[in-house]
Design an enzyme around this catalytic site. Sequence first.
Site, PDB file in Angstrom:
ATOM      1  N   SER A 224       0.821  -1.206   0.000  1.00 14.52           N
ATOM      2  CA  SER A 224       0.000   0.000   0.000  1.00 14.52           C
ATOM      3  C   SER A 224       0.858   1.260   0.000  1.00 14.52           C
ATOM      4  O   SER A 224       0.340   2.361  -0.164  1.00 14.52           O
ATOM      5  CB  SER A 224      -0.911   0.017   1.233  1.00 14.52           C
ATOM      6  OG  SER A 224      -0.141  -0.011   2.418  1.00 14.52           O
TER       7      SER A 224
ATOM      8  N   HIS B 154      -3.967  -4.393  -4.861  1.00 11.37           N
ATOM      9  CA  HIS B 154      -4.065  -3.752  -3.554  1.00 11.37           C
ATOM     10  C   HIS B 154      -5.464  -3.901  -2.974  1.00 11.37           C
ATOM     11  O   HIS B 154      -6.420  -3.275  -3.435  1.00 11.37           O
ATOM     12  CB  HIS B 154      -3.699  -2.265  -3.672  1.00 11.37           C
ATOM     13  CG  HIS B 154      -3.757  -1.536  -2.369  1.00 11.37           C
ATOM     14  ND1 HIS B 154      -4.273  -0.275  -2.242  1.00 11.37           N
ATOM     15  CD2 HIS B 154      -3.371  -1.925  -1.122  1.00 11.37           C
ATOM     16  CE1 HIS B 154      -4.197   0.099  -0.974  1.00 11.37           C
ATOM     17  NE2 HIS B 154      -3.656  -0.888  -0.284  1.00 11.37           N
TER      18      HIS B 154
ATOM     19  N   GLU C 202      -7.609  -2.242  -6.012  1.00 14.01           N
ATOM     20  CA  GLU C 202      -6.837  -1.477  -6.982  1.00 14.01           C
ATOM     21  C   GLU C 202      -5.837  -2.402  -7.682  1.00 14.01           C
ATOM     22  O   GLU C 202      -5.069  -3.100  -7.024  1.00 14.01           O
ATOM     23  CB  GLU C 202      -6.087  -0.337  -6.290  1.00 14.01           C
ATOM     24  CG  GLU C 202      -7.005   0.764  -5.765  1.00 14.01           C
ATOM     25  CD  GLU C 202      -6.262   1.831  -4.997  1.00 14.01           C
ATOM     26  OE1 GLU C 202      -6.537   3.019  -5.200  1.00 14.01           O
ATOM     27  OE2 GLU C 202      -5.400   1.465  -4.152  1.00 14.01           O
TER      28      GLU C 202
ATOM     29  N   ASN D  35      -5.921   5.592  -1.003  1.00 16.76           N
ATOM     30  CA  ASN D  35      -5.169   6.111   0.143  1.00 16.76           C
ATOM     31  C   ASN D  35      -4.691   7.541  -0.102  1.00 16.76           C
ATOM     32  O   ASN D  35      -4.573   8.340   0.835  1.00 16.76           O
ATOM     33  CB  ASN D  35      -3.986   5.206   0.457  1.00 16.76           C
ATOM     34  CG  ASN D  35      -4.426   3.912   1.124  1.00 16.76           C
ATOM     35  OD1 ASN D  35      -5.554   3.797   1.593  1.00 16.76           O
ATOM     36  ND2 ASN D  35      -3.548   2.929   1.166  1.00 16.76           N
TER      37      ASN D  35
END
Length: 657
Positions: free
Chosen positions: A418, A439, A451, A489
């Site tokens: 991440s 991800h 992702e 994120n």
Amino acid sequence: MNETQMQHLSWSVNARGVAWIWLDLAEKSANTLSEPVFAEIETALDAIAATGAKGVVFASRKTAGFVAGADVEAFAALPDAAAARALVERGWRFMERLAAYPLPTVALIHGHCLGGGLELALACRARVAVSDRKTRLGLPEIMLGIYPGWGGMMRLPALIGPSKALPMMLTAKSVNAKRAKRIGLVDEAVPERVAALTAEALVLNPPKRKGLPLVERLWAGPLRALFVQQAEKRLRAKVRAEHYPAPYAVLRCWSQYRGNPLLIPAADPSSIEFLATHPTTKNLLRVYFLQERLKRFAKAQTAPITRVHVIGAGVMGSEIAMVCAASGLTVTLQDLSLEALARAQQAATRWFERRFRDDETALRAALDRFIPDPQGLGVAQADVIIEAVVEKLDVKQRLFAELEQRAKPDALLATNTSSLSLEAIAEGMAAPHRLVGIHFFNPVTKMPLVEVVQGAQSDAKAVERALVFVGKIDKLPLPVRSAPGFLVNAVLAPYLIAALKCVESGIAPEVVDAALEAFGMPMGPIELVDTVGLDVAILAGQQLVPDEPEPPRRLHQLVQEGKLGKKTGEGYYRWEKGKAVKRTVKPDEIPEGLAQRIIAPLVAATERCVAEGVVADTDLADAGVIFGTGFAPFRGGPLHWRNTQDTDKREKSTEMT
């Protein structure tokens, strides 16, 4: 008798006198209901009645399932509220005619039977479901901001009782074949090999209907007002009527209009006209089409994927393996720690038992596919290899340099990182083009988005295969480019920092959370920080919000004191039995514009990700933020919401001048 072929169906009558209507929508992979389909079914039913047939079985020739519902594209294209009412009225008349058909009718259900498809099945005299893991029955119209308008609100409570029917309609949850049999939604749940014979048997010997249990008759009769009051109380604890009017409209339609939406006056907030023109409906339709677009990324033709190897039996790795096994893939889970593998096995068993509580066969199969593998023997057979180990660059570099030597030449190599650069991880590989990012988000078992990250070195075919894999495990794949934080994120971090800075300025955490929950977020940002861990929040802030010179003072202080949030029992909140202890916040305590102030950095970061090519366009950015962060779906996504706000401001300005 020869089969009569029409555009969207065919029908015939066999030697036993049973007529079969096979639904097979032209040029589509799934059956949906629309005016042409209604008209063809009515023509077929009229013709069948003249043959002397003993009854009719409805079935589907689509491998995907029975009927997926109404034609959503046609609904979205309706020009006005009058057209929406006309559509509901047409479907209602059709279902009433089917319910009154003089011959026994049976719906033979496999795969999806949703929305209008279930309403069609409910209008039949009996229902048979194929008892495999693909069969699902439900009324998901609430997810589009509308309600089941073709008889579902009337027939489902009458068939299984309001205590079972209303939760299905209010939550859009579907049930499998065995659960459907248990609650009385279908008459039989049988293996596919005997499904056709079972359906014909019900035509020739229609089942005698049992009345509802006494308690259900009371809920539907003299205690209906009390039942609705209790249901509405539970509903208000989950969603607000101003955000999501449809579930409240379901309760009102069932309780006051006998489940018939055509009886509701247009001015009523539970009417067809009100819901069809409500902004929430338009935005939820937008979200539906965004979701369909994500699903299409998984449609490419690639080499079959049957075996997955996951490295790292921590929370993330274990749940990745669990989701893969539940989706029919054989999974080997590797970790140096036998204790970690034992915990993962226990967690998987508990989750499989909940997920497959109505299907013992599926439960045993999932458990058999989940294989602890301390020596990593599964690497050599795996089609997909995913690492979920500690976030240290040197560890991952060594791991992939070794993996590419042991894996099959065509195996997909993926990292769940991440925070680390894919390009840096691939530096030690002989064939860096094999590496992609897959991800997942925590908790993997609940979060729908994944992702799929393309590094500068990643081969396009490897990325394509990763997208297909994500779809295969029933997740939504979002293609993103390798960049700090990728999309989700990268937009979440500045949002959380903005919320923490508001607390730093003296606003109570409860007030900040209440403001964002009123905006429509599923969880307030301060509670979210406590949930992911305050130490994790500091690290993410340093990596993803580099303009912030240092973390907020209160955040830093709590970490220094070892108060890391939910996992330690205290952070910004005190946690008891897994829940944050909060005081109730009154609406007048929330400063005007607070939610917008905290949302603004998220919107700006989303826009920046589009500009920098992290994600291809604004629609995909909105989809990623909705499905990856829970951004209020009824607002249609952060960029869509921002544009709507700008349009409203321009219109007001024009009116004033």
